[in-house]
Design an enzyme around this catalytic site. Structure first.
Site, PDB file in Angstrom:
ATOM      1  N   GLU A 193     100.849   5.931  84.221  1.00 47.54           N
ATOM      2  CA  GLU A 193     101.431   7.790  84.812  1.00 47.54           C
ATOM      3  C   GLU A 193     101.723   8.124  83.048  1.00 47.54           C
ATOM      4  O   GLU A 193     102.318   7.692  82.574  1.00 47.54           O
ATOM      5  CB  GLU A 193     103.208   7.878  85.344  1.00 47.54           C
ATOM      6  CG  GLU A 193     103.373   9.036  85.682  1.00 47.54           C
ATOM      7  CD  GLU A 193     105.505   8.828  86.091  1.00 47.54           C
ATOM      8  OE1 GLU A 193     105.548   9.846  86.580  1.00 47.54           O
ATOM      9  OE2 GLU A 193     105.766   8.224  85.600  1.00 47.54           O
ATOM     10  N   ASP A 253     102.504  12.108  89.557  1.00 48.67           N
ATOM     11  CA  ASP A 253     103.526  13.182  89.210  1.00 48.67           C
ATOM     12  C   ASP A 253     103.367  14.416  89.258  1.00 48.67           C
ATOM     13  O   ASP A 253     102.807  14.805  88.255  1.00 48.67           O
ATOM     14  CB  ASP A 253     104.800  12.523  88.269  1.00 48.67           C
ATOM     15  CG  ASP A 253     105.920  13.137  88.247  1.00 48.67           C
ATOM     16  OD1 ASP A 253     106.196  14.524  88.241  1.00 48.67           O
ATOM     17  OD2 ASP A 253     106.969  11.975  88.469  1.00 48.67           O
ATOM     18  N   GLU A 304     111.352  11.804  92.951  1.00 50.44           N
ATOM     19  CA  GLU A 304     111.977  12.237  91.805  1.00 50.44           C
ATOM     20  C   GLU A 304     112.402  13.454  90.997  1.00 50.44           C
ATOM     21  O   GLU A 304     112.110  13.457  89.763  1.00 50.44           O
ATOM     22  CB  GLU A 304     111.019  11.407  90.444  1.00 50.44           C
ATOM     23  CG  GLU A 304     111.503  10.387  89.593  1.00 50.44           C
ATOM     24  CD  GLU A 304     110.409  10.155  88.646  1.00 50.44           C
ATOM     25  OE1 GLU A 304     110.745   8.878  88.263  1.00 50.44           O
ATOM     26  OE2 GLU A 304     109.503  10.310  88.266  1.00 50.44           O
TER      27      GLU A 304
END
Length: 258
Positions: A143, A178, A240
Site C-alpha cells: 500500500e 486506498d 478506514e
C-alpha cells in the site's frame, strides 16, 4: 454490489477493541479489518469473528517500534530477520483467522538514506512473503501511503506500488488501493480503478481532506462504488476512516448496503 468491511482500528472506538466486532455486526457489516491483531490471541479474535458471523478481510504485519518512528520493517536494511519473523507471525494469524490477505508494511526511509536500497530490501522481503503465503492460497498486499499521513514512507504513489508489484513478479501480490491516499497523491481515481482493475485486491475509503465518513469531502464515492461494480471488483472495501462523532451516527452513507 460493493461489500464493506468495518475498520475496527478507527471505527467503533467508543468501546474496547474486543467489543467492536459485535458493534460492527449490529451496524450491518459482514466483514471487518484492522491494523494489528497481535495484542490478542488468535483464539480471542476467532471467537469474536465466529460469534458475530464476520469475515476478516485484512490486517497488517507488525509495525515495529512506533514510538521510534517505525511503520513497518520490510524495507529496512539489516532488519530482514525481524521482517521475516513478522511475516511468519502474520501467516500464523491469517491461517488461524481464515484471512485471505495481509498487508506487508514497508517502512520509513530516514532523511539522507538511499531510498533505492530500501526498495531493493522491500522487493526481496515481499518475495519472501509471497512465497510463504502462496502454498496456502493467500495474498500479499502493498500500500502506498501519502506523505501527509506518513512522511518518508518508502512509496506514496499508486504507480510506485504498481511498479513494485510488477518487479516482485509473484501471482499472489497485489495493490491495496486506498482511495484517500490515491486522491491526495495521484488523483484521477477513475483511471486508476478502470485501467488497473485486477491489480488491486483490496480497497479502502475515507472522505477527503479530513479522513471522515465517505459522504464528506471531495471524492464522489457513489460514483466510485458504481465504477468498482463496472470493472467487476469482487473484493472488500475497507472503511478506514475516522468518524466525525459517534460511529453509528455517521453510518447514513451505509444505509443502502446494510
Amino acid at each position: 454490489m460493493p461489500r464493506f468491511a468495518a475498520n475496527l482500528s478507527m471505527m467503533f472506538t467508543e468501546v474496547p477493541f474486543i467489543e467492536r466486532f459485535a458493534a460492527a455486526r449490529k451496524a450491518g457489516f459482514d466483514a471487518v479489518e484492522f491494523l494489528f491483531p497481535y495484542n490478542y490471541s488468535t483464539l480471542q479474535i476467532q471467537k469474536q469473528l465466529e460469534q458475530n458471523h464476520l469475515t476478516l478481510a485484512l490486517f497488517n504485519t507488525a509495525p515495529g517500534d512506533i514510538n521510534a518512528g517505525e511503520w513497518g520493517l520490510s524495507a529496512l536494511p539489516g532488519r530482514e530477520h525481524e521482517a521475516h519473523a513478522d511475516i511468519d507471525l502474520a501467516l500464523e494469524y491469517a491461517l488461524a483467522l481464515n484471512c485471505e490477505q495481509v498487508h506487508v508494511m514497508a517502512g520509513v526511509v530516514p532523511a539522507g538514506e538511499d531510498a533505492e536500497r530500501y526498495r531493493a530490501v522491500f522487493i526481496d522481503n515481499i518475495r519472501y512473503a509471497a512465497d510463504r503465503f502462496a502454498p496456502h492460497g493467500k495474498r500479499i498486499l502493498v500500500e502506498a501511503l501519502s506523505p501527509g499521513v506518513k512522511p518518508h514512507y518508502l512509496f506514496s504513489s499508486q504507480y510506485q506500488a504498481l511498479a513494485i508489484v510488477e518487479e516482485v513478479a509473484r501471482d499472489n501480490v497485489f495493490i491495496q488501493l486506498d482511495t484517500f491516499h490515491a486522491q491526495k497523491v495521484d488523483g484521477n481515481l477513475t483511471h486508476l480503478i478502470r485501467d488497473y482493475a485486477g491489480k488491486y485486491a483490496h480497497v479502502q475509503i475515507a472522505g477527503l481532506p479530513d479522513r471522515h465518513e465517505p459522504d464528506d469531502g471531495e471524492i464522489n464515492y457513489p460514483w466510485l462504488f458504481r465504477l468498482f461494480d463496472e470493472v467487476g471488483y469482487q473484493g472488500w472495501i475497507g472503511c478506514e476512516y475516522k468518524p466525525r462523532g459517534l460511529t453509528e451516527e455517521g453510518l447514513g452513507w451505509f444505509d443502502a448496503w446494510r
